[in-house]
Enzyme design. Structure first.
Site, PDB file in Angstrom:
ATOM      1  N   ASP A   1      -0.083   5.135   0.773  1.00 51.10           N
ATOM      2  CA  ASP A   1      -0.340   6.148   1.812  1.00 51.10           C
ATOM      3  C   ASP A   1      -0.382   5.525   3.202  1.00 51.10           C
ATOM      4  OD1 ASP A   1      -0.972   8.598   0.111  1.00 51.10           O
ATOM      5  OD2 ASP A   1      -2.282   7.080  -0.756  1.00 51.10           O
TER       6      ASP A   1
ATOM      7  N   ASP B   1       0.879  -1.156   0.000  1.00 51.38           N
ATOM      8  CA  ASP B   1       0.000   0.000   0.000  1.00 51.38           C
ATOM      9  C   ASP B   1       0.930   1.222   0.000  1.00 51.38           C
ATOM     10  OD1 ASP B   1      -2.359   1.648   0.525  1.00 51.38           O
ATOM     11  OD2 ASP B   1      -1.456   1.897   2.508  1.00 51.38           O
TER      12      ASP B   1
ATOM     13  N   GLU C   1      12.183  10.097  26.894  1.00 49.59           N
ATOM     14  CA  GLU C   1      12.740   9.929  28.240  1.00 49.59           C
ATOM     15  C   GLU C   1      14.083   9.239  28.189  1.00 49.59           C
ATOM     16  OE1 GLU C   1      10.219   8.458  31.460  1.00 49.59           O
ATOM     17  OE2 GLU C   1       8.713   8.110  29.926  1.00 49.59           O
TER      18      GLU C   1
END
Ligand code: ADP
Ligand code: RBF
Ligand code: MG
Length: 372
Positions: free
Chosen positions: A9, A7, A305
């Site tokens: 997009d 695919d 973090e």
């Protein structure tokens, strides 16, 4: 498996961000309405007119889907060239092409749009001689027609094709075509996970794709248990986090405010990374970092973090921290116990510590960005 059908997009290209940008600007300018990206599942993997109909309905716009599409289509189209390859897309395409694995694109988008989207990306147009678009079949995904036609043009039987897809619509289509399907979901949150249940495997991103599981040649680009990535650079003052790093886990993480690099952060795959940190005037240190939503704690925002791999005598809230992120270790995960999470983080720390001693990761210790 000897063929791969992609695919476009949301799988290879980040075009969702462009649609969001255009809708945000257009809805305010024309209708005074605020775009919030809601109900992505009604638009994802759909033909442009179906997606337009969903927006007209959701925002109660005083126009028809046809009118909305006519007014926005050129705005979106004008930005196709800004769409970035998703993390891991170029790496995977180069790998498959180098091993002469036949590849194709099967997309609900229009043929002419697909050509424009591929054009800015080096090698993409040439490497996809087979493209099947939504306007070339009678029925778009979730019908299997697009993928069956792609297989036909590849001279392949469907059972020899692997589909890689980000939308539930596309997964349904791939399974209906009798193909294996790997999902890289564009829909976030646990709430939408059931929509991907029929996929043969669900990945956080293309970085985690393991070709050998599908009978394809394995990648050989991991170095010291990490994957070298295009480095990214972020900085900011250390702020207070969720208050549980040291207390709950015994692992302090220096949180950064994400506002200054929110767009950059949105583009990064959630996961565990390694790199180098400059802390104010204290020096340059190895670090291992979590990027994402901390599924174990179910946070409401995407955070960064870093755990600096060094013992500090005191906290350093407010001090400036600069980070170069140079390698990827693994996707974010959920764990059945706190102990399992802690063990995994310590393992990440050992991997980072060792990897940062070897090229290409080691070289970034000298990067200008980390000089005082
Ligand atoms: P918070 O939730 O506020 O981030 P933590 O328990 O995660 O609290 O502790 C993080 C703080 O601990 C950092 O902001 C920093 O001031 C301090 N700290 C001390 N040693 C380290 C280290 N090795 N790595 C990261 N932070 C450290
Ligand atoms: N949280 C998760 O929920 N899943 C993880 O896989 C995960 N991996 C981490 C890896 C590293 C190296 C670090 C430093 C943290 C990780 N955490 C993970 C984040 C952890 O939950 C977080 O630091 C604490 O919640 C403190 O805010
Ligand atoms: Mg913290």
């Amino acid at each position: 498996m000897s063929n791969v059908i992609f695919d476009l997009d949301g799988t290879l290209l980040d075009t969702g961000g462009i649609v969001d940008e255009v809708c945000e600007e257009f809805l305010v300018a024309k209708y005074g309405k605020q775009w919030d990206g809601r109900n992505l599942e009604k638009r994802l993997g759909k033909k442009p007119l179906q997606a337009a109909a969903a927006i007209v309905e959701d925002y109660e716009l005083p126009c028809t889907p046809e009118q909305f599409l006519a007014e926005t289509v050129d705005l979106v189209r004008g930005r196709f060239r800004n769409a970035k390859a998703l993390p891991g897309a170029n790496r995977l395409l180069k790998h498959l092409v180098a091993h002469k694995i036949p590849i194709a694109i099967g997309s609900n988008s229009y043929r002419s749009f697909i050509a424009e989207k591929l054009a800015p990306h080096s090698g993409w147009t040439e490497n996809f001689p087979v493209i099947v678009a939504g306007d070339e079949v009678q029925e778009p995904k979730p019908s299997p027609q697009i993928f069956l036609e792609a297989a036909k043009r590849l001279n392949a039987t469907p059972s020899c094709c692997l589909v890689i897809e980000d939308s539930p619509t596309g997964i349904t289509a791939g399974k209906a075509a009798g193909m294996k399907v790997v999902a890289v979901p564009s829909l976030p949150s646990k709430a939408s996970r059931h929509l991907y249940a029929s996929a043969d495997q669900i990945l956080s991103s293309l970085l985690d794709f393991k070709p050998e599981l599908w009978g394809l040649p394995p990648f050989q680009d991991w170095i010291a248990n990490a994957l070298p990535i295009e480095p990214w650079y972020i900085s900011g003052p250390v702020i207070r986090g969720f208050g549980r790093g040291s207390k709950v886990l015994g692992i302090p993480t220096a949180n950064l405010p994400t506002g200054a690099f929110s767009k950059q952060l949105a583009e990064q795959v959630c996961g565990i990374y390694l790199g180098w940190a400059r802390l104010s005037d204290k020096g340059v240190f190895k670090m291992v970092m979590s990027v994402g939503w901390n599924p174990y704690f179910d946070n409401a925002e995407k955070t960064v973090e870093p755990w600096l791999l060094h013992e500090f005598p005191e906290d350093f809230y407010g001090e400036e921290l600069r980070l170069i992120v140079v390698g990827y270790i693994r996707p974010e995960a959920n764990f059945s116990s706190l102990e399992d999470l802690i063990n995994k983080i310590h393992e990440d720390g050992r991997i980072a510590k060792a990897a940062l001693d070897v090229p290409p990761y080691s070289a970034f210790q000298e990067d200008k960005f980390l000089q005082q």
